[in-house]
Motif scaffolding. Structure first.
Motif, PDB file in Angstrom:
ATOM      1  N   UNK A  44     -16.108   9.503  34.318  1.00 47.82           N
ATOM      2  CA  UNK A  44     -15.054   9.684  35.317  1.00 47.82           C
ATOM      3  C   UNK A  44     -15.135   8.603  36.384  1.00 47.82           C
ATOM      4  N   UNK A  45     -16.347   8.321  36.827  1.00 46.63           N
ATOM      5  CA  UNK A  45     -16.492   7.302  37.860  1.00 46.63           C
ATOM      6  C   UNK A  45     -16.044   5.926  37.360  1.00 46.63           C
ATOM      7  N   UNK A  46     -16.392   5.625  36.114  1.00 50.30           N
ATOM      8  CA  UNK A  46     -15.965   4.348  35.541  1.00 50.30           C
ATOM      9  C   UNK A  46     -14.438   4.277  35.480  1.00 50.30           C
ATOM     10  N   UNK A  47     -13.816   5.379  35.063  1.00 54.61           N
ATOM     11  CA  UNK A  47     -12.354   5.418  35.003  1.00 54.61           C
ATOM     12  C   UNK A  47     -11.739   5.297  36.392  1.00 54.61           C
ATOM     13  N   UNK A  48     -12.373   5.947  37.356  1.00 52.62           N
ATOM     14  CA  UNK A  48     -11.874   5.877  38.727  1.00 52.62           C
ATOM     15  C   UNK A  48     -11.937   4.440  39.250  1.00 52.62           C
ATOM     16  N   UNK A  75      -8.520  12.109  28.444  1.00 59.16           N
ATOM     17  CA  UNK A  75      -8.918  13.483  28.673  1.00 59.16           C
ATOM     18  C   UNK A  75     -10.298  13.712  28.040  1.00 59.16           C
ATOM     19  N   UNK A  76     -11.267  14.376  28.643  1.00 53.96           N
ATOM     20  CA  UNK A  76     -11.203  15.105  29.915  1.00 53.96           C
ATOM     21  C   UNK A  76     -11.582  14.265  31.140  1.00 53.96           C
ATOM     22  N   UNK A  77     -11.723  12.963  30.956  1.00 56.10           N
ATOM     23  CA  UNK A  77     -12.143  12.121  32.078  1.00 56.10           C
ATOM     24  C   UNK A  77     -11.011  11.256  32.614  1.00 56.10           C
ATOM     25  N   UNK A  78      -9.792  11.624  32.259  1.00 59.45           N
ATOM     26  CA  UNK A  78      -8.652  10.832  32.698  1.00 59.45           C
ATOM     27  C   UNK A  78      -8.459  10.961  34.210  1.00 59.45           C
ATOM     28  N   UNK A  79      -8.129   9.849  34.855  1.00 64.05           N
ATOM     29  CA  UNK A  79      -7.852   9.840  36.291  1.00 64.05           C
ATOM     30  C   UNK A  79      -6.419   9.355  36.501  1.00 64.05           C
ATOM     31  N   UNK A  80      -5.679  10.096  37.309  1.00 65.74           N
ATOM     32  CA  UNK A  80      -4.305   9.726  37.643  1.00 65.74           C
ATOM     33  C   UNK A  80      -4.283   9.219  39.082  1.00 65.74           C
ATOM     34  N   UNK A 109     -15.008   9.749  50.619  1.00 65.14           N
ATOM     35  CA  UNK A 109     -15.029  10.753  49.549  1.00 65.14           C
ATOM     36  C   UNK A 109     -15.762  10.172  48.344  1.00 65.14           C
ATOM     37  N   UNK A 110     -17.102  10.069  48.423  1.00 69.82           N
ATOM     38  CA  UNK A 110     -17.833   9.316  47.388  1.00 69.82           C
ATOM     39  C   UNK A 110     -17.891   9.984  46.015  1.00 69.82           C
ATOM     40  N   UNK A 111     -17.833  11.311  45.941  1.00 70.98           N
ATOM     41  CA  UNK A 111     -17.960  11.951  44.618  1.00 70.98           C
ATOM     42  C   UNK A 111     -16.849  12.962  44.297  1.00 70.98           C
ATOM     43  N   UNK A 112     -15.827  13.014  45.117  1.00 66.74           N
ATOM     44  CA  UNK A 112     -14.719  13.927  44.858  1.00 66.74           C
ATOM     45  C   UNK A 112     -13.838  13.408  43.729  1.00 66.74           C
ATOM     46  N   UNK A 113     -13.458  14.293  42.830  1.00 67.94           N
ATOM     47  CA  UNK A 113     -12.557  13.874  41.752  1.00 67.94           C
ATOM     48  C   UNK A 113     -11.118  13.770  42.230  1.00 67.94           C
ATOM     49  N   UNK A 114     -10.819  14.509  43.288  1.00 71.75           N
ATOM     50  CA  UNK A 114      -9.442  14.566  43.781  1.00 71.75           C
ATOM     51  C   UNK A 114      -9.432  14.110  45.236  1.00 71.75           C
ATOM     52  N   UNK A 115      -8.693  13.066  45.528  1.00 74.80           N
ATOM     53  CA  UNK A 115      -8.698  12.582  46.908  1.00 74.80           C
ATOM     54  C   UNK A 115      -7.374  11.936  47.260  1.00 74.80           C
ATOM     55  N   UNK A 116      -7.029  12.033  48.523  1.00 76.52           N
ATOM     56  CA  UNK A 116      -5.850  11.336  49.038  1.00 76.52           C
ATOM     57  C   UNK A 116      -6.188  10.827  50.424  1.00 76.52           C
ATOM     58  N   UNK A 128      -7.942  14.303  38.864  1.00 85.15           N
ATOM     59  CA  UNK A 128      -8.193  14.508  37.443  1.00 85.15           C
ATOM     60  C   UNK A 128      -7.036  15.256  36.785  1.00 85.15           C
ATOM     61  N   UNK A 129      -6.052  15.620  37.611  1.00 84.74           N
ATOM     62  CA  UNK A 129      -4.863  16.285  37.080  1.00 84.74           C
ATOM     63  C   UNK A 129      -3.635  15.453  37.394  1.00 84.74           C
ATOM     64  N   UNK A 130      -2.651  15.575  36.553  1.00 82.23           N
ATOM     65  CA  UNK A 130      -1.432  14.805  36.766  1.00 82.23           C
ATOM     66  C   UNK A 130      -0.578  15.437  37.859  1.00 82.23           C
ATOM     67  N   UNK A 131      -0.751  14.937  39.065  1.00 83.27           N
ATOM     68  CA  UNK A 131      -0.026  15.523  40.199  1.00 83.27           C
ATOM     69  C   UNK A 131       1.461  15.187  40.154  1.00 83.27           C
ATOM     70  N   UNK A 132       1.844  14.365  39.192  1.00 84.15           N
ATOM     71  CA  UNK A 132       3.280  14.086  39.077  1.00 84.15           C
ATOM     72  C   UNK A 132       4.041  15.278  38.536  1.00 84.15           C
ATOM     73  N   UNK A 133       3.282  16.159  37.858  1.00 83.71           N
ATOM     74  CA  UNK A 133       3.967  17.391  37.461  1.00 83.71           C
ATOM     75  C   UNK A 133       3.859  18.368  38.628  1.00 83.71           C
ATOM     76  N   UNK A 134       4.963  18.985  38.966  1.00 83.08           N
ATOM     77  CA  UNK A 134       5.087  19.783  40.185  1.00 83.08           C
ATOM     78  C   UNK A 134       4.007  20.845  40.320  1.00 83.08           C
ATOM     79  N   UNK A 135       3.552  21.328  39.198  1.00 81.44           N
ATOM     80  CA  UNK A 135       2.552  22.390  39.115  1.00 81.44           C
ATOM     81  C   UNK A 135       1.295  22.101  39.958  1.00 81.44           C
ATOM     82  N   UNK A 136       0.875  20.831  39.982  1.00 89.40           N
ATOM     83  CA  UNK A 136      -0.352  20.484  40.699  1.00 89.40           C
ATOM     84  C   UNK A 136      -0.079  19.781  42.025  1.00 89.40           C
TER      85      UNK A 136
END
Ligand SMILES: *[C@@H]1O[C@H](CO)[C@@H](O)[C@H](O)[C@H]1NC(C)=O
Ligand SMILES: *[C@@H]1O[C@H](CO)[C@@H](O)[C@H](O)[C@H]1NC(C)=O
Ligand SMILES: *[C@@H]1O[C@H](CO)[C@@H](O)[C@H](O)[C@H]1NC(C)=O
Ligand SMILES: *[C@@H]1O[C@H](CO)[C@@H](O)[C@H](O)[C@H]1NC(C)=O
Ligand SMILES: *[C@@H]1O[C@H](CO)[C@@H](O)[C@H](O)[C@H]1NC(C)=O
Length: 289
Positions: A44-48, A75-80, A109-116, A128-136
């Motif tokens: 995940x970190x490499x992908x990030x 997936x399961x290490x995909x980063x959006x 945010x050194x180890x968070x998977x989700x950050x803004x 780690x989730x596709x926030x482009x879909x309204x659900x997330x």
């Protein structure tokens, strides 16, 4: 001759460096997942890291209208991830902000998977989730801590009406173009400034729906407040009683119609008002629902 050229170039580079340095973006706030984390040296970190460098390098492109979204890995290490620059900022300010954000976010945010992270000039996010879909996509909103005292209900209305009005304007831009609008309105001899923006990839109805959704959240954060921000992944609204965008640049990006009036100036005119910039420290009440 050659040495003169060289020193001119060096001098230009030096002043460029100084200008660039002076343009650190104005930090607003960040959010970071503290339970959804990755481990050091993980996939995940490499992908990030890949994602952040892709965001950073794509921010130098000129034809993106201040927006880029991308994903890295599988997936399961995909980063959006994505960034969105405010509609009135120049390409160089945009790229500087995004570049800064890619480093700043990892410090905060050194180890968070989700950050803004948000600045006045740009926003950068990953998940780690596709926030482009309204659900997330859950909104974040925060407000200026100061209240208006003059006709607060009508101020709320003026804010909502003005934002709603420019939402139509911003949304009507063709898909792919900047979907951005600002509008001033007169409020008790002060100037209300409003801004709305969608990511350029949204269709007119989707942009409009997103902005109307944001406006409908104002009651949760910003009732009678002098300023407020509601942010979804795909759209942002903001208003303040001070100039938080570059009106000249915004007018170049999109022509602004005349100001909207709330009511005739009050007869008394005796109320004292504090003018001037509101400090970032005055923002509070970060809420994610
Ligand atoms: C991560 O990788 C680097 C170099 O690839 C290594 O020096 C370091 O010890 C690793 N850290 C962990 C926690 O595995
Ligand atoms: C933009 O990012 C993509 C990956 O999404 C990368 O392949 C490409 O090289 C980047 N473009 C620029 C101009 O950096
Ligand atoms: C970026 O957003 C567009 C439009 O919403 C979407 O079609 C595309 O799949 C996204 N790209 C990535 C790499 O997630
Ligand atoms: C909405 O904007 C239009 C121009 O775009 C203006 O003529 C109209 O007065 C505005 N209405 C309100 C209620 O703000
Ligand atoms: C505002 O934008 C204008 C036009 O793009 C630019 O000339 C000016 O320097 C900007 N002002 C500030 C304070 O950034």
């Amino acid at each position: 001759m050659d040495s003169l050229k060289l020193s001119t170039i060096l001098l230009s580079l030096l002043s460029l460096a100084i200008i660039t340095q002076a343009q650190d973006p104005k930090y607003l706030i960040y959010s970071c997942s503290d339970t959804t984390t990755f481990t050091r040296n993980s996939t995940y970190q490499a992908n990030l890291n890949l994602l952040l460098s892709s965001l950073s390098s794509n921010s130098t492109r000129n034809n993106i209208n201040g927006f880029y979204n991308v994903s890295a890995g599988k997936d399961p290490d995909e980063v959006y991830g994505m960034f969105l620059c405010r509609g009135d900022v120049s390409n160089s300010v945009c790229r500087n902000c995004v570049n800064f954000a890619t480093k700043d976010i990892l410090k905060k945010c050194p180890i968070g998977k989700v950050a803004t992270i948000w600045y006045d000039e740009c926003e950068l996010r990953y998940s780690n989730r596709n926030f482009f879909s309204a659900e997330y996509d859950s909104p974040v909103f925060f407000s200026n801590i100061n209240y208006v005292t003059f006709e607060p209900e009508r101020f709320n209305q003026l804010v909502a009406i003005t934002l709603s009005n420019i939402s139509t304007r911003a949304a009507s831009a063709p898909t792919g173009d900047k979907k951005f609008a600002v509008q001033q309105a007169n409020y008790n001899s002060q100037i209300l400034r409003t801004l709305v923006q969608c990511t350029p990839d949204l269709s007119t109805p989707d942009c409009h729906r997103c902005l109307e959704g944001a406006i409908s959240k104002l009651g949760n954060c910003c009732d009678r407040k002098q300023g407020g921000i509601v942010i979804f992944a795909r759209c942002t609204i903001r208003y303040e009683l001070y100039e938080f965008y570059n009106a000249t640049a915004a007018a170049e990006a999109v022509p602004a119609p005349p100001p909207v009036a709330l009511s005739p100036p009050p007869a008394s005119g005796s109320e004292t008002r504090r003018k001037g910039k509101v400090d970032n420290a005055l923002f509070n009440c970060l809420v994610a629902i």
